[in-house]
Design an enzyme around this catalytic site. Structure first.
Site, PDB file in Angstrom:
ATOM      1  N   SER A   1      37.995  33.489  47.707  1.00 36.14           N
ATOM      2  CA  SER A   1      38.191  32.042  47.897  1.00 36.14           C
ATOM      3  C   SER A   1      37.109  31.426  48.790  1.00 36.14           C
ATOM      4  O   SER A   1      37.000  30.206  48.895  1.00 36.14           O
ATOM      5  CB  SER A   1      39.575  31.782  48.487  1.00 36.14           C
ATOM      6  OG  SER A   1      39.671  32.482  49.705  1.00 36.14           O
ATOM      7  N   THR A  40      30.154  38.147  46.099  1.00 36.03           N
ATOM      8  CA  THR A  40      31.339  37.320  45.863  1.00 36.03           C
ATOM      9  C   THR A  40      32.292  37.502  47.042  1.00 36.03           C
ATOM     10  O   THR A  40      32.498  38.611  47.525  1.00 36.03           O
ATOM     11  CB  THR A  40      32.020  37.718  44.535  1.00 36.03           C
ATOM     12  OG1 THR A  40      32.193  39.136  44.505  1.00 36.03           O
ATOM     13  CG2 THR A  40      31.168  37.311  43.345  1.00 36.03           C
ATOM     14  N   SER A  59      38.906  30.802  35.476  1.00 29.44           N
ATOM     15  CA  SER A  59      39.453  32.047  34.910  1.00 29.44           C
ATOM     16  C   SER A  59      40.761  32.463  35.568  1.00 29.44           C
ATOM     17  O   SER A  59      41.579  33.130  34.935  1.00 29.44           O
ATOM     18  CB  SER A  59      38.427  33.183  35.021  1.00 29.44           C
ATOM     19  OG  SER A  59      38.404  33.703  36.329  1.00 29.44           O
ATOM     20  N   ASP A  67      34.482  39.351  36.941  1.00 22.36           N
ATOM     21  CA  ASP A  67      33.832  39.577  35.645  1.00 22.36           C
ATOM     22  C   ASP A  67      33.389  38.255  35.031  1.00 22.36           C
ATOM     23  O   ASP A  67      32.292  38.158  34.461  1.00 22.36           O
ATOM     24  CB  ASP A  67      34.792  40.304  34.692  1.00 22.36           C
ATOM     25  CG  ASP A  67      35.205  41.659  35.237  1.00 22.36           C
ATOM     26  OD1 ASP A  67      34.384  42.273  35.962  1.00 22.36           O
ATOM     27  OD2 ASP A  67      36.333  42.093  34.972  1.00 22.36           O
ATOM     28  N   LYS A 123      35.897  45.941  32.691  1.00 20.87           N
ATOM     29  CA  LYS A 123      34.907  45.072  33.325  1.00 20.87           C
ATOM     30  C   LYS A 123      33.774  44.696  32.378  1.00 20.87           C
ATOM     31  O   LYS A 123      33.297  43.560  32.356  1.00 20.87           O
ATOM     32  CB  LYS A 123      34.360  45.730  34.593  1.00 20.87           C
ATOM     33  CG  LYS A 123      35.434  45.861  35.665  1.00 20.87           C
ATOM     34  CD  LYS A 123      34.897  46.380  36.965  1.00 20.87           C
ATOM     35  CE  LYS A 123      36.040  46.779  37.892  1.00 20.87           C
ATOM     36  NZ  LYS A 123      36.996  45.716  38.183  1.00 20.87           N
TER      37      LYS A 123
HETATM   38  O1  RIB Z   1      37.837  43.468  36.663  1.00 20.49           O
HETATM   39  C1  RIB Z   1      39.060  43.504  36.014  1.00 20.49           C
HETATM   40  C2  RIB Z   1      39.128  44.670  35.082  1.00 20.49           C
HETATM   41  O2  RIB Z   1      39.078  45.857  35.831  1.00 20.49           O
HETATM   42  C3  RIB Z   1      40.387  44.764  34.258  1.00 20.49           C
HETATM   43  O3  RIB Z   1      40.316  44.083  33.043  1.00 20.49           O
HETATM   44  C4  RIB Z   1      40.592  46.259  34.123  1.00 20.49           C
HETATM   45  O4  RIB Z   1      40.469  46.720  32.805  1.00 20.49           O
HETATM   46  C5  RIB Z   1      39.574  46.914  35.046  1.00 20.49           C
HETATM   47  O5  RIB Z   1      38.519  47.409  34.354  1.00 20.49           O
END
Ligand code: RIB
Length: 300
Positions: free
Chosen positions: A218, A215, A276, A248, A42
């Site tokens: 959708s 968040t 994304s 993220d 993250k």
């Molecule tokens: O939010 C997605 C992420 O959560 C992934 O990339 C994984 O590594 C976890 O940390």
């Protein structure tokens, strides 16, 4: 104008991603459709999302002294993220995430490894960088004491501290007061506050007693203002390929555009998150600034 300076205090993982026609039932073996390795975590995802949008990003975290660790470090550098504060720990393996992508969604199991090897003293050693940041971003894939230390340093230097409370954990007393803005989904906010999972969204946001940017997948996002009034930003319609890392991307982009005001930052972050999910991997579809602007220009 100088690029926004963002410091991300968080995790770095190698994502091992299996595509499947559906999620397996308990005890069931399924035949998958694909397997890939993607850069993730993250913290690293939020750092890359912000860097692609032109921010000056510094990552604080750790990897193990192994192949995954060196690949992840090289990748962060290639994305333009400053890794001077990413440690390589010899006693722990690099963090990894076991991800199943199916039915338009994902299941993730993280094995933290080196991400849980960093200490509050390591964060304190980065005070100078936090002091010159425009925004400090963190999540909950590192020890809680490190998140608290980062929050205290951000407060000490008058910097906005944005906490994405994922994966969901109850927040210790005192941390919430140090958070400038919390960016959970509904489930994460309920767990953060120690409230039942089915608590209505409006009640959760009111109970947080802080600025919250929730968040809703959708359904877009909902956030409160200083008067407690709720605002909504609908999501942008795209065809999803892999939703991993959408939150993220949202957080990284939001931090980049925060100086443009809440409504604009939220709209641009939603657009970045929508883009994304159109490619595989947590970071695969994260847009550059030019891609984000082109996408926004196409919207009514
Ligand atoms: O939010 C997605 C992420 O959560 C992934 O990339 C994984 O590594 C976890 O940390």
């Amino acid at each position: 104008m100088n690029p926004t300076k963002i410091t991300v205090v968080g995790s770095i993982n190698m994502d091992l991603v299996t595509g499947s026609p559906r999620f397996p039932k308990q005890g069931e073996t399924l035949l998958g459709t694909s397997f890939n390795r993607f850069m993730g975590g993250k913290g690293a995802n939020q750092a890359v999302a912000a860097a692609r949008l032109g921010a000056d990003v510094c990552m604080i975290g750790a990897v193990g002294n192994d192949g995954f660790g060196s690949e992840l470090l090289a990748h962060l550098k290639q994305e333009g993220v400053d890794t001077a504060h990413v440690q390589t720990l010899s006693h722990l393996p690099t963090g990894m995430a076991n991800i199943t992508v199916a039915e338009g969604d994902n299941h993730i199991i993280v094995v933290s490894g080196a991400n849980f090897g960093i200490t509050p003293a390591d964060i304190e050693a980065c005070e100078a960088r936090i002091a010159k940041s425009d925004v400090v971003l963190s999540q909950l894939e590192i020890p809680m004491e490190c998140v608290i230390t980062a929050a205290k340093l951000a407060r000490k230097h008058g910097k906005p501290f944005v906490l994405n409370p994922a994966p969901a954990r109850k927040l210790p007393a005192g941390l919430l007061e140090l958070v400038t803005l919390l960016t959970p989904n509904a489930y994460e906010l309920a767990i953060s506050l120690g409230l039942p999972e089915d608590t209505p969204v409006e009640t959760l946001i009111r109970q947080a007693g802080r600025p919250v940017l929730m968040t809703r997948g959708s359904e877009g996002v909902v956030y409160n203002d200083d008067n407690g009034t709720l605002h909504r930003q609908p999501s942008f319609k795209v065809t999803p390929v892999d939703t991993t890392g959408a939150g993220d991307t949202f957080n990284g982009a939001f931090a980049v555009f925060l100086h443009e005001g809440m409504a604009t930052a939220v709209r641009k972050a939603c657009a970045a998150a929508a883009l994304s999910v159109t490619k595989a991997g947590a970071q695969g579809g994260m847009p550059t600034l030019a891609e984000l602007e082109a996408f926004l220009a196409q919207q009514k």
